[in-house]
Design an enzyme around this catalytic site. Structure first.
Site, short mmCIF file in Angstrom:
data_model
loop_
_atom_site.label_atom_id
_atom_site.label_comp_id
_atom_site.label_asym_id
_atom_site.label_seq_id
_atom_site.Cartn_x
_atom_site.Cartn_y
_atom_site.Cartn_z
N GLY A 1 36.94 32.72 32.02
CA GLY A 1 35.73 32.56 32.93
C GLY A 1 35.81 33.69 33.67
N LYS A 2 34.70 33.65 34.47
CA LYS A 2 34.56 34.81 35.49
C LYS A 2 33.66 34.48 36.46
CE LYS A 2 36.97 38.79 36.31
NZ LYS A 2 38.45 38.90 36.17
N GLY A 3 33.93 34.74 37.70
CA GLY A 3 32.77 34.46 38.74
C GLY A 3 32.68 35.75 39.48
#
Ligand code: NAD
Length: 439
Positions: free
Chosen positions: A123-125
């Protein structure tokens, strides 16, 4: 630009535009993926299961500023995959954050976690903001708003964020506190990279560099060279670069070039790395003026260090530093990618033809996420390890990962990068098939 005195960022530290670096990040990621898919001959539904992100969240984040106005920011969280475990990956605060960049980074996290065989997806934000322009209070309110908006989608069993560009342990502490307030329970495993006092792990600060060195030790065994006889150049003198330089110098390697955003600093006789680290500590984490303090030659171009005649080159700064334009001038025999995406696919072609051995980012810099995994494990057990325990577990994971990738490169007769994707994709498709996610 008016800077608030209470900002947590060091005054005067240059904010680096990433727009040129992130160009085509998602396309680059997909080019790398497709190469491995071709070698493996995957079926279309196998590819569909692991190629695209499972969930893309776009957030509108209203934040009260110190002057009473409400400013509205845009935030993203991409959960690329949860096939092998909860999504895992950092959150960056930067004005040039784009959804494509976040998607690419989330994809690479899935691959990285699979390569080192930790039970996480990717994931990444990101939040589109220049945090250097925020006061401490504004930064805290933005961080809390971002995390509160994500509360239902994240969690120790769903998605576990961490620091990335311009976010740090303090912001992780605010994230964790916001989440615990929301659910009225103590849940430190919702985020990693926390301060030690509230559940961070010993060894997280040097984990990425330590992982790079474990990979280089394995490469030395496979390619029959000795680290203590090697000359090394390191681009980037931040967390990853300076610690990698120090650990290698401790092993007897000669560090003949270092660089940061202020330029390249070179000494054929070897640079005293601890001295350079002390200098940067006293100069806003930068090497500014180091040529006046030590016997080093300064070249204004921070990329000059890449072209030194060394045994080992460690790009530890930014994406897209070695491209089709400069790849032919690289003289190193081994490139250890501490940075994410430092070599473009065009550069790879040239470097592979030159026979340069590349330890690819999704293997080489995976020490960071591996110790993040250890932090999550320790939080869930409520029992904390010593630095020696962390280092010995890290060595096991990095060594196994390196050997799996090296063996795949021999078996499929492909460069290490393609081999790393092959290892990751095989683990992902095996998990997806067992779970009944495709026929
Ligand atoms: P950092 O901010 O601590 O350091 C970055 C360094 O790069 C600084 O010294 C900066 O001056 C230098 N730099 C910036 N632009 C440059 C340029 N054009 N030429 C030369 N140097 C330049 O960042 P970091 O945490 O060390 O991360 C570095 C790279 O490693 C990034 O690609 C990051 O994604 C990757 N990485 C880091 C970790 C980690 O745990 N820190 C984990 C995985 C990957």
């Amino acid at each position: 630009m008016k800077r608030n005195k209470k900002s947590i960022y060091e005054p005067g530290k240059p904010q680096i535009s990433r727009r040129h670096m992130t160009l085509n990040a998602y396309e680059n990621a997909m080019r790398q993926f497709d190469q491995a898919v071709e070698v493996l001959g995957l079926k279309p539904n196998q590819v569909a299961m692991i190629r695209d992100p499972r969930k893309v969240i776009i957030l509108t984040l209203p934040v009260r500023m110190d002057d009473g106005r409400i400013e509205v920011f845009t935030g993203y969280r991409v959960q690329h995959s949860i096939v092998r475990g909860p999504a895992k990956g950092g959150v960056r605060f930067h004005p040039d954050v784009t959804l494509d960049e976040v998607k690419a980074l989330a994809f690479w996290m899935t691959m990285k976690c699979a390569v080192v065989d930790i039970p996480f997806g990717g994931g990444k934000g990101g939040v589109v903001v220049d945090p250097y322009k925020l006061s401490l209070g504004e930064l805290e309110r933005l961080s809390r708003r971002y995390f509160a908006s994500l509360a239902d989608d994240i969690g120790p069993d769903q998605d576990v964020p961490a620091p990335d560009v311009n976010t740090n342990a303090q912001i992780m502490a605010w994230f964790m506190d916001t989440y615990c307030m929301h659910f009225k329970r103590h849940l430190p495993a919702v985020v990693t990279g926390k301060p030690l006092e509230i559940g961070g792990s010993a060894g997280r600060d040097i984990a990425t560099a330590q992982g790079v060195v474990f990979c280089l030790e394995e490469a030395a065994k496979c390619l029959s060279f000795e680290l203590k006889a090697c000359s090394v150049a390191v681009q980037g003198f931040g967390n990853a670069g300076s610690n990698a330089a120090k650990l290698l110098a401790d092993k007897g390697a000669r560090i003949i070039g270092i660089s940061d955003v202020t330029g390249s600093y070179i000494s054929e006789n070897g640079i005293d790395v601890m001295d350079a680290i002390e200098w940067a500590r006293g100069h806003n984490k930068l090497l500014t003026g180091y040529e006046k303090h030590a016997k080093v030659k300064k070249i204004e171009d921070p990329k000059a260090v890449l072209e030194l005649d060394v045994d080992i080159l460690i790009p530890a700064a930014l994406e897209n530093q070695i491209t089709g334009e400069n790849a032919d001038r690289i003289k190193a025999k081994v490139i250890a990618e501490a940075a994410n995406g430092p070599c473009t696919p065009d550069a790879d072609e040239v470097l592979n033809k030159k026979g340069i051995f590349i330890i690819p980012d999704i293997l080489c810099n995976a020490g960071g996420v591996t110790v993040s995994y250890f932090e999550w494990v320790q939080n869930r057990m409520g029992f904390y390890w010593t630095l020696d325990e962390v280092t010995s577990h890290l060595k096991r994971f990095m060594t196994n990962a390196f050997q799996a990738v090296y063996n795949a490169s021999k078996e499929y007769k492909v460069p290490m990068r393609v081999a790393a994707f092959i290892v990751a994709i095989k683990r992902l498709t095996a998990a997806a098939e067992l779970r009944g996610l495709y026929a």
